[in-house]
Design a protein around this motif. Structure first.
Motif, PDB file in Angstrom:
ATOM      1  N   LEU A 189       0.821  -1.210   0.000  1.00 35.77           N
ATOM      2  CA  LEU A 189       0.000   0.000   0.000  1.00 35.77           C
ATOM      3  C   LEU A 189       0.857   1.262   0.000  1.00 35.77           C
ATOM      4  O   LEU A 189       0.496   2.272  -0.611  1.00 35.77           O
ATOM      5  CB  LEU A 189      -0.932  -0.001   1.209  1.00 35.77           C
ATOM      6  N   PHE A 190       1.995   1.198   0.685  1.00 30.92           N
ATOM      7  CA  PHE A 190       2.882   2.364   0.676  1.00 30.92           C
ATOM      8  C   PHE A 190       3.408   2.625  -0.733  1.00 30.92           C
ATOM      9  O   PHE A 190       3.446   3.763  -1.197  1.00 30.92           O
ATOM     10  CB  PHE A 190       4.052   2.153   1.633  1.00 30.92           C
ATOM     11  N   VAL A 191       3.811   1.561  -1.419  1.00 31.93           N
ATOM     12  CA  VAL A 191       4.312   1.706  -2.787  1.00 31.93           C
ATOM     13  C   VAL A 191       3.225   2.277  -3.698  1.00 31.93           C
ATOM     14  O   VAL A 191       3.468   3.198  -4.491  1.00 31.93           O
ATOM     15  CB  VAL A 191       4.815   0.351  -3.332  1.00 31.93           C
ATOM     16  N   LEU A 192       1.999   1.755  -3.588  1.00 29.41           N
ATOM     17  CA  LEU A 192       0.896   2.259  -4.405  1.00 29.41           C
ATOM     18  C   LEU A 192       0.602   3.725  -4.083  1.00 29.41           C
ATOM     19  O   LEU A 192       0.342   4.529  -4.985  1.00 29.41           O
ATOM     20  CB  LEU A 192      -0.359   1.416  -4.171  1.00 29.41           C
ATOM     21  N   HIS A 193       0.638   4.049  -2.816  1.00 24.67           N
ATOM     22  CA  HIS A 193       0.402   5.431  -2.385  1.00 24.67           C
ATOM     23  C   HIS A 193       1.432   6.378  -2.981  1.00 24.67           C
ATOM     24  O   HIS A 193       1.094   7.456  -3.499  1.00 24.67           O
ATOM     25  CB  HIS A 193       0.430   5.498  -0.862  1.00 24.67           C
ATOM     26  N   ARG A 194       2.698   5.971  -2.952  1.00 29.77           N
ATOM     27  CA  ARG A 194       3.749   6.834  -3.504  1.00 29.77           C
ATOM     28  C   ARG A 194       3.586   7.007  -5.016  1.00 29.77           C
ATOM     29  O   ARG A 194       3.726   8.112  -5.541  1.00 29.77           O
ATOM     30  CB  ARG A 194       5.120   6.227  -3.207  1.00 29.77           C
ATOM     31  N   LEU A 195       3.277   5.929  -5.712  1.00 29.68           N
ATOM     32  CA  LEU A 195       3.185   5.988  -7.173  1.00 29.68           C
ATOM     33  C   LEU A 195       1.959   6.761  -7.647  1.00 29.68           C
ATOM     34  O   LEU A 195       2.028   7.508  -8.618  1.00 29.68           O
ATOM     35  CB  LEU A 195       3.159   4.567  -7.749  1.00 29.68           C
TER      36      LEU A 195
END
Length: 541
Positions: A189-195
């Protein structure tokens, strides 16, 4: 004797040059700064021997020496080395593809997903070095469970790589999201949030039945205008103690569960990963313009549709909707029978792509009345052998600018191909708005000659792009086609796609045909060997 000695001397010189070039390629870590001293001819010979790392690093020198064409050829060769199924993929790529970008994007995924084959391609380079180099060229990022790629990007080690991806990635593809979240929900979720929220992603593809958790999070980014997420009251470390059921809130006894976004995207959670993440303590929410979903039923997303105000393009597999751009891929009879009534509620539809359906006459019969603003129509893998009259009627009552009838078995039931092609060509000539026509994979063969009549008469077609690829057109057929084009002298230059036709059967006749076409056409062709494999043969039959 003297000629023999001269030949031997020439071969020895060639061999010596080849040995030197290979030696330079193996020692580029030392000799890289000296490459600019090489003449263009030797640099051109050196390019195919370099690995991707140094091919990227000497790009400026290659452009300065004016060997950019050889550089593109070298990148295309590297791309083929990375992709075993490159023959199949090549059919869907354009001749002007940026091979460097395609190659390094493929390389990035192989390294991120820890593909074992990548070690045979790049040696003496660290994983981080390769990811740093290739991340600059990633436009479409695919995350799967393989290699824990989604989780790894959240690690401290690869955080700089994620920062590069935020700036570059435009399309995010997620496969098997349920398994992906099980690997590390917080990291993913952190990766998706950043992207999505901090990056440049505007297109998202969710495949293999995404769970409602992720679907809700993604679709919340389809609203307009973007809203900042309210700060949650949970403590900074609350996430680690949350149960799965704590992430959901019931809207009613019969309503589906809704993701509690205030818990999932707490700014303090984001700052826990990256202290410099948000500005003024707030994280913005991204805006998705194109959404491609694979869902089991329309009920899964229908409740959310009214809030998807910023979407420009929506693709739903197995369902149907009312928008400006619609893609339908289905073999369900019930879906197709209901489709015309759906189109009645989409009067602004301008782009329609339909594949794999049956009973297409229902669709074609409805389109002129239901979709008067339709400009792009792409029909693929559909049997239109019994729909000739509907096709003619559509052409006579539309403002289409682009028409693609790919693999539609157009002539399968014709006693005489002219019975359909003559009125078809007349109807196309009468459609002044049409600029692009694709008839690829329709087994036209000798009938392709009739297509040249598009440019016959006082009112020829305005088409500037014609795709006749994969139609088993032989050199003799192409020669007759070229003779007609030469006679008609089209007013506008034509881009003509002839790829994946067995034109290698008679190179001399092919050359004669090309000579006649070149004054009027930009020709897209290839060096395809029609006898190489049975698979290639089947692909055009």
């Amino acid at each position: 004797m003297w000629p023999q000695l001269a030949l031997s001397s020439s071969m020895a010189t060639t061999t010596l040059v080849s040995m030197c070039i290979r030696t330079v390629a193996r020692n580029m870590d030392v000799l890289e700064k000296r490459v600019c001293d090489l003449p263009a001819s030797l640099l051109k010979d050196l390019l195919p021997h370099l690995n991707m790392f140094y091919l990227d690093r000497i790009e400026k020198v290659a452009l300065l020496k004016r060997v950019s064409a050889s550089l593109q050829v070298a990148w295309a060769a590297k791309w083929r080395d990375l992709n075993r199924t490159w023959r199949c993929k090549l059919k869907f790529m354009q001749p002007e593809e940026n091979w460097k970008q395609k190659c390094l994007e493929s390389l990035f995924h192989m390294v991120l997903l820890r593909n074992s084959e990548v070690h045979n391609i790049l040696t003496n380079l660290s994983e981080y070095a390769v990811l740093s180099m290739s991340a600059e060229h990633v436009r479409v990022l695919s995350l799967t469970v393989a290699g824990r790629g989604g989780c790894r990007l959240a690690s401290e080690e690869l955080r700089p790589i994620l920062s590069i991806l935020e700036e570059r990635v435009r399309c995010l593809r997620l496969f098997d999201a349920m398994a992906l979240l099980k690997q590390g929900r917080k990291d993913v979720l952190f990766v998706l949030h950043r992207l999505v929220d901090h990056g440049s992603v505007t297109e998202v593809v969710l495949k293999r039945a995404p769970d409602y958790f992720l679907l809700s999070w993604i679709t919340s980014r389809c609203t307009r205008p973007p809203q900042t997420v309210p700060q949650a009251s949970a403590a900074p470390d609350t996430w680690d103690n949350l149960r799965n059921e704590d992430l959901w809130a019931e809207e009613g006894p019969s309503a589906p569960k809704c993701l509690r976004l205030d818990l999932c995207m707490d700014e303090r959670l984001c700052c826990k990963f990256s202290p410099s993440c948000s500005v003024n303590g707030r994280c913005r929410v991204g805006q998705i313009h194109s959404l491609d979903l694979e869902v089991r039923s329309l009920a899964t997303v229908s409740r959310l549709l009214p809030s998807w105000l910023c979407l420009h393009s929506l693709h739903l597999y197995g369902t149907q909707l009312s928008l400006e751009k619609l893609s339908l891929k289905s073999t369900e009879i019930q879906t197709v029978e209901n489709f015309p009534s759906v189109l009645q509620h989409a009067p602004k539809l301008s782009n329609l792509h339909v594949a794999g359906i049956r009973h297409a006459h229902l669709l074609l019969h409805t389109l002129p009345e239901s979709s008067p603003l339709l400009k792009v129509l792409i029909l693929e893998d559909i049997n239109l052998a019994d729909c000739h009259q509907e096709i003619i009627n559509l052409l006579e009552n539309s403002i289409l600018e682009e028409l693609s009838l790919k693999d539609c078995r157009l002539l399968e039931k014709c006693r005489e191909t002219k019975d359909f092609l003559v009125p078809f060509v007349v109807a196309v000539r009468g459609l002044c708005s049409l600029r692009s026509l694709s008839l690829c994979q329709n087994r036209l063969a000798t009938s392709a000659i009739e297509i040249a009549d598009l440019f016959l008469g006082d009112c020829p077609s305005k088409i500037t792009k014609l795709d006749l690829s994969s139609n088993f057109i032989l050199p003799a057929d192409l020669f007759e086609f070229a003779q007609r084009i030469e006679t008609y002298c089209p007013a506008q230059r034509l881009t003509l796609d002839l790829r994946f036709n067995p034109l290698d059967r008679d190179p001399k006749v092919k050359g004669q045909a090309m000579k006649k076409l070149l004054p009027f056409c930009n020709i897209l062709t290839d060096d395809w060997d029609s006898r190489s494999t049975m698979a290639d043969h089947v692909s055009v039959m």
